[in-house]
Scaffold this motif. Structure first.
Motif, PDB file in Angstrom:
ATOM      1  N   LEU A   1       0.827  -1.209   0.000  1.00 20.81           N
ATOM      2  CA  LEU A   1       0.000   0.000   0.000  1.00 20.81           C
ATOM      3  C   LEU A   1       0.857   1.254   0.000  1.00 20.81           C
ATOM      4  O   LEU A   1       0.462   2.284  -0.530  1.00 20.81           O
ATOM      5  CB  LEU A   1      -0.928   0.005   1.219  1.00 20.81           C
ATOM      6  CG  LEU A   1      -2.065  -1.016   1.182  1.00 20.81           C
ATOM      7  CD1 LEU A   1      -2.893  -0.947   2.445  1.00 20.81           C
ATOM      8  CD2 LEU A   1      -2.943  -0.792  -0.041  1.00 20.81           C
ATOM      9  N   SER A   2       2.033   1.179   0.592  1.00 21.19           N
ATOM     10  CA  SER A   2       2.857   2.392   0.672  1.00 21.19           C
ATOM     11  C   SER A   2       3.837   2.492  -0.481  1.00 21.19           C
ATOM     12  O   SER A   2       4.194   3.592  -0.887  1.00 21.19           O
ATOM     13  CB  SER A   2       3.604   2.435   2.004  1.00 21.19           C
ATOM     14  OG  SER A   2       4.478   1.344   2.087  1.00 21.19           O
ATOM     15  N   SER A   3       4.294   1.357  -1.036  1.00 18.18           N
ATOM     16  CA  SER A   3       5.311   1.496  -2.083  1.00 18.18           C
ATOM     17  C   SER A   3       4.831   0.987  -3.438  1.00 18.18           C
ATOM     18  O   SER A   3       5.638   0.765  -4.333  1.00 18.18           O
ATOM     19  CB  SER A   3       6.590   0.772  -1.663  1.00 18.18           C
ATOM     20  OG  SER A   3       6.286  -0.495  -1.162  1.00 18.18           O
ATOM     21  N   GLY A   4       3.537   0.781  -3.587  1.00 16.05           N
ATOM     22  CA  GLY A   4       3.019   0.416  -4.898  1.00 16.05           C
ATOM     23  C   GLY A   4       3.010  -1.074  -5.115  1.00 16.05           C
ATOM     24  O   GLY A   4       3.671  -1.837  -4.415  1.00 16.05           O
ATOM     25  N   THR A   5       2.259  -1.500  -6.117  1.00 17.00           N
ATOM     26  CA  THR A   5       2.098  -2.932  -6.339  1.00 17.00           C
ATOM     27  C   THR A   5       2.988  -3.434  -7.472  1.00 17.00           C
ATOM     28  O   THR A   5       2.764  -4.513  -8.013  1.00 17.00           O
ATOM     29  CB  THR A   5       0.635  -3.265  -6.653  1.00 17.00           C
ATOM     30  OG1 THR A   5       0.207  -2.392  -7.699  1.00 17.00           O
ATOM     31  CG2 THR A   5      -0.244  -3.084  -5.442  1.00 17.00           C
ATOM     32  N   ASP A   6       3.975  -2.644  -7.832  1.00 16.38           N
ATOM     33  CA  ASP A   6       4.925  -3.061  -8.857  1.00 16.38           C
ATOM     34  C   ASP A   6       5.566  -4.381  -8.433  1.00 16.38           C
ATOM     35  O   ASP A   6       6.254  -4.450  -7.420  1.00 16.38           O
ATOM     36  CB  ASP A   6       5.981  -1.961  -9.014  1.00 16.38           C
ATOM     37  CG  ASP A   6       7.081  -2.389  -9.968  1.00 16.38           C
ATOM     38  OD1 ASP A   6       6.798  -3.263 -10.818  1.00 16.38           O
ATOM     39  OD2 ASP A   6       8.201  -1.854  -9.855  1.00 16.38           O
ATOM     40  N   SER A   7       5.325  -5.431  -9.217  1.00 13.35           N
ATOM     41  CA  SER A   7       5.677  -6.759  -8.712  1.00 13.35           C
ATOM     42  C   SER A   7       7.180  -6.971  -8.594  1.00 13.35           C
ATOM     43  O   SER A   7       7.643  -7.683  -7.708  1.00 13.35           O
ATOM     44  CB  SER A   7       5.044  -7.842  -9.586  1.00 13.35           C
ATOM     45  OG  SER A   7       5.558  -7.729 -10.889  1.00 13.35           O
ATOM     46  N   SER A   8       7.961  -6.326  -9.474  1.00 14.43           N
ATOM     47  CA  SER A   8       9.408  -6.540  -9.375  1.00 14.43           C
ATOM     48  C   SER A   8       9.963  -5.889  -8.105  1.00 14.43           C
ATOM     49  O   SER A   8      10.826  -6.442  -7.432  1.00 14.43           O
ATOM     50  CB  SER A   8      10.114  -5.987 -10.614  1.00 14.43           C
ATOM     51  OG  SER A   8      10.044  -4.578 -10.618  1.00 14.43           O
ATOM     52  N   LEU A   9       9.408  -4.696  -7.788  1.00 19.68           N
ATOM     53  CA  LEU A   9       9.845  -4.023  -6.558  1.00 19.68           C
ATOM     54  C   LEU A   9       9.429  -4.847  -5.337  1.00 19.68           C
ATOM     55  O   LEU A   9      10.210  -5.079  -4.421  1.00 19.68           O
ATOM     56  CB  LEU A   9       9.231  -2.627  -6.480  1.00 19.68           C
ATOM     57  CG  LEU A   9       9.522  -1.893  -5.162  1.00 19.68           C
ATOM     58  CD1 LEU A   9      10.962  -1.435  -5.114  1.00 19.68           C
ATOM     59  CD2 LEU A   9       8.575  -0.728  -4.952  1.00 19.68           C
ATOM     60  N   LEU A  10       8.192  -5.318  -5.372  1.00 23.63           N
ATOM     61  CA  LEU A  10       7.686  -6.090  -4.233  1.00 23.63           C
ATOM     62  C   LEU A  10       8.518  -7.348  -4.013  1.00 23.63           C
ATOM     63  O   LEU A  10       8.803  -7.719  -2.878  1.00 23.63           O
ATOM     64  CB  LEU A  10       6.222  -6.461  -4.455  1.00 23.63           C
ATOM     65  CG  LEU A  10       5.213  -5.396  -4.046  1.00 23.63           C
ATOM     66  CD1 LEU A  10       3.801  -5.882  -4.274  1.00 23.63           C
ATOM     67  CD2 LEU A  10       5.403  -5.010  -2.591  1.00 23.63           C
ATOM     68  N   THR A  11       8.913  -7.990  -5.113  1.00 26.73           N
ATOM     69  CA  THR A  11       9.720  -9.204  -4.974  1.00 26.73           C
ATOM     70  C   THR A  11      11.027  -8.902  -4.251  1.00 26.73           C
ATOM     71  O   THR A  11      11.469  -9.673  -3.408  1.00 26.73           O
ATOM     72  CB  THR A  11      10.028  -9.799  -6.361  1.00 26.73           C
ATOM     73  OG1 THR A  11       8.811  -9.879  -7.085  1.00 26.73           O
ATOM     74  CG2 THR A  11      10.634 -11.170  -6.241  1.00 26.73           C
ATOM     75  N   THR A  12      11.629  -7.745  -4.588  1.00 32.78           N
ATOM     76  CA  THR A  12      12.899  -7.409  -3.933  1.00 32.78           C
ATOM     77  C   THR A  12      12.722  -7.142  -2.450  1.00 32.78           C
ATOM     78  O   THR A  12      13.569  -7.519  -1.648  1.00 32.78           O
ATOM     79  CB  THR A  12      13.547  -6.147  -4.554  1.00 32.78           C
ATOM     80  OG1 THR A  12      12.646  -5.575  -5.475  1.00 32.78           O
ATOM     81  CG2 THR A  12      14.879  -6.447  -5.143  1.00 32.78           C
ATOM     82  N   ILE A  13      11.628  -6.454  -2.095  1.00 34.85           N
ATOM     83  CA  ILE A  13      11.503  -6.085  -0.682  1.00 34.85           C
ATOM     84  C   ILE A  13      10.737  -7.124   0.133  1.00 34.85           C
ATOM     85  O   ILE A  13      10.682  -7.020   1.349  1.00 34.85           O
ATOM     86  CB  ILE A  13      10.843  -4.696  -0.491  1.00 34.85           C
ATOM     87  CG1 ILE A  13       9.414  -4.698  -1.028  1.00 34.85           C
ATOM     88  CG2 ILE A  13      11.678  -3.599  -1.096  1.00 34.85           C
ATOM     89  CD1 ILE A  13       8.596  -3.561  -0.478  1.00 34.85           C
TER      90      ILE A  13
END
Lengths: 244, 224, 205
Positions: free
Chosen positions: B41-53
């Motif tokens: 919710l705070s950093s967006g649902t961009d899946s590549s970013l989410l995978t990293t974090i």
């Protein structure tokens, strides 16, 4: 060692000792720091890579040493306090923390100032910087927790427990931060200390370190004296309360 | 053997109290779920970013969830006189601390571990890495509990806690966080996280050795 | 010393936060004896009890349990003290029965003794109530019930009669007498006069 401790455990004896030792400690500190500064600023060579900025090292490195040294001495005091229940050891440990925190802060700030010309940025997530930063946070947490106690005796005992706990954790923290750093290594970090350091650089470094050490001793005595005076004041206050 | 029976009786009671709703262990688990949802919710649902974090996010949430519930690890029992009663009943303080830590892990750490594979799906960690996430949490959460025991006990002695406990506790918990989330990152990047896992599992016996001793000292300090 | 007292105190002195709480107390306690500690508020009654139990480290003097330097709060073989402190140690979210059963198991109390205590305090009809429903007086009664079935020889009580009505005070005196007659010992800090056999009174100032 234990005998000296027992002798000084008596607050009034300690006060006399502190009063007479303090000016000497202060004098030694001033002499060493002045000599160290003079050597560091005028009588040592500039670094062939970093030029004149290397002189920050003469404040930065001893401060970082002291940051660790103060914590180690706190650990020893805490051990004394917990194993032999030595009241003076509690107080010494508690009174050391603010001094240690200041040294850590000095190391951090000078490190940052040094980082700007050498790395081109105020802060890098270098393992050493990060662990010093964590050390600073530990000092601050320690100070906050101990001062949360209304009873200064209890606060000092809590200080001892917490210091000992931190002492077990510090090597683990250092180790894990180093590990973390190898994984997230920034592109270009210049190693701060080469394997060998020039002798002319070593002299001011050691002079400053000794000066800082005596700074710690002198201010520790002041802090402990303040603490003891506060206790005496409280005792007098309660006595008066009972008389009236 | 009697000590062992005693230990499990104490653990039993603590877990029963959690089931009865006397502690906020359940709330801490809910907090864990909520905190994880906060990341997309705070950093967006961009899946590549989410995978990293993802690994780091789950670990952060786990850390805060145990931090929250640790604050009350000894507090309610300290305040209503239960600890006094029990220590006078011929149970050593160290055993009490260990039993409380074990009960805390069963009601806080274990649910976190069990929920992690499902949560890793939600937050976009590749499912093939669920085992390393679960394994690091399995090894790391007991250490979080044990490391937290001493500051939690000290907060009883002050009589107030919350932020102060967190302030003292967070720096001490960093190694677990670093090694736990580091293992996942290393595994994803192909370096292999097994080294991290070895280091992580070394923290557990160390904290198991020192925590009961120092936490007991802290609780006794509260009585003094 | 052949005849070991259960508790023996010599020159007992306690200082807390640089404040003198009491000094140079001498007393001893044997089987079938009781000690009543009186004194006004702030005279250190509770502190003395906590000292005897080992929660407060004494500043100077000698405190012996069965002739040895044991602190009950550090000693972990069997309960030395049945303790009735300021706090009741009752969990509101558990039922009365669950509250009692836990201690019954920890102390491995005989079922007969347990049932007897329940009867004396006529608590049997409350057993399945959550303890949070109890009033302050009833909670105190519950604590006294627990105190009475603890296998320890020495009862230490801090203001046991607080919140109790007349009827329950009589029950309290009854169980105290029973305990003393059975060879137990009692230390009790209180404001009230209790009619108990073999009593020594100490007044703290």
């Amino acid at each position: 060692m234990s005998n000296i401790f027992n002798f000084l455990a008596n607050p009034s004896r300690f006060r006399i000792f502190a009063k007479s030792a303090y000016p000497y400690l202060l004098m030694i500190m001033i002499i060493f720091i002045i000599m160290g500064l003079w050597y560091g600023l005028f009588n040592s060579p500039p670094d062939y890579q970093q030029g004149e900025t290397v002189r920050i090292m003469y404040v930065h490195v001893p401060a970082a040493w002291m940051a660790l040294m103060v914590y180690s001495s706190m650990t020893i005091m805490s051990l004394f306090s917990l194993v032999w229940r030595h009241p003076l050891a509690d107080t010494l440990s508690k009174s050391s923390a603010p001094i240690g925190a200041v040294f850590t802060l000095i190391a951090l700030v000078t490190g940052s100032i040094w980082g700007k010309p050498t790395w081109g940025t105020w802060w890098v997530w270098d393992a050493r910087l990060t662990s010093v930063f964590i050390l600073f946070l530990i000092y601050m947490g320690h100070i906050a927790l101990v001062r949360a106690f209304e009873d200064e005796f209890k606060g000092a005992r809590a200080a001892a427990i917490l210091t000992l706990f931190g002492a077990f954790n510090l090597p683990i923290i250092k180790f894990s931060v180093d590990w973390w750093n190898t994984l997230h290594q920034p592109a270009s970090v210049i190693k701060l200390d080469g394997p060998s350091i020039h002798v002319d650089m070593m002299i001011p470094l050691i002079l400053m370190a000794v000066g800082f050490l005596f700074f710690y001793f002198a201010f520790l005595l002041i802090n402990v004296q303040t603490e003891l005076n506060q206790r005496k004041l409280k005792k007098l206050f309660i006595k008066n309360l009972n008389l009236n | 053997m009697i000590k062992m029976r005693l230990f499990f009786k104490l653990v039993n009671r603590d877990i029963y109290l959690v089931i009865k709703g006397a502690s906020d262990a359940g709330a801490a688990i809910l907090f864990y779920l909520l905190a994880i949802i906060m990341f997309p919710l705070s950093s967006g649902t961009d899946s590549s970013l989410l995978t990293t974090i993802a690994g780091g996010a789950i670990w952060m949430a786990a850390l805060f969830a145990s931090l929250l519930s640790l604050d009350r690890l000894f507090r309610s029992d300290f305040e209503d006189g239960y600890l006094e009663q029990i220590v006078l009943s011929g149970v050593s303080m160290e055993l009490i601390v260990l039993s409380k830590c074990f009960a805390h892990w069963l009601t806080n750490g274990l649910p976190i571990v069990l929920l992690s594979p499902i949560l890793s799906l939600i937050i976009g960690l590749d499912f093939q890495y669920w085992w390393i996430l679960a394994l690091t949490l399995l090894l790391g959460t007991p250490s979080l509990t044990l490391i937290g025991a001493t500051p939690a006990a000290l907060s009883c002695a002050i009589g107030k806690g919350g932020v102060l406990t967190a302030l003292v506790l967070l720096p001490l918990m960093l190694p677990v966080l670093i090694l736990g989330s580091g293992a996942i990152t290393a595994e994803i990047s192909g370096l292999g996280g097994i080294g991290h896992i070895y280091a992580l599992s070394a923290i557990l016996p160390i904290s198991l050795l020192i925590s009961p001793f120092l936490a007991s000292k802290s609780i006794r300090l509260g009585w003094e | 010393m052949m005849n070991k007292h259960i508790i023996y105190a010599e020159d007992l002195t306690l200082e807390r936060s640089g404040r003198n709480i009491f000094s140079a107390l001498n007393f001893s306690l044997d089987s079938s004896e009781s000690i009543i500690i009186t004194g006004k508020n702030g005279s250190g009654k509770t502190s003395l009890l906590r000292c005897i139990a080992g929660f407060y480290p004494i500043t100077s003097g000698k405190l012996l349990w069965y002739g040895e330097q044991i602190l009950p709060a550090y000693y972990s073989e069997k309960p030395l003290i049945s303790w009735l402190g300021y706090f009741d140690a009752i969990k509101g979210s558990l039922t009365v029965k669950e509250n009692l059963n836990f201690f019954r198991e920890i102390w491995s109390v005989d079922k007969k003794i347990f049932m007897e205590s329940l009867e004396i305090f006529s608590f049997d009809k409350f057993l399945d109530y959550p303890a949070s429903w109890l009033s302050a007086g009833e909670k105190r009664r519950l604590s006294l019930l627990r105190l009475s079935f603890c296998p320890a020889k020495v009862w230490i009580m801090d203001e046991p009669s607080i919140y109790l009505d007349k009827e329950n005070r009589n029950i309290l005196i009854k169980i105290i007498k029973k305990h003393v007659n059975a060879g137990g010992a009692i230390i009790c800090a209180t404001h009230e006069k209790f009619d108990i056999p073999n009593v020594k009174e100490y007044s703290l100032s």
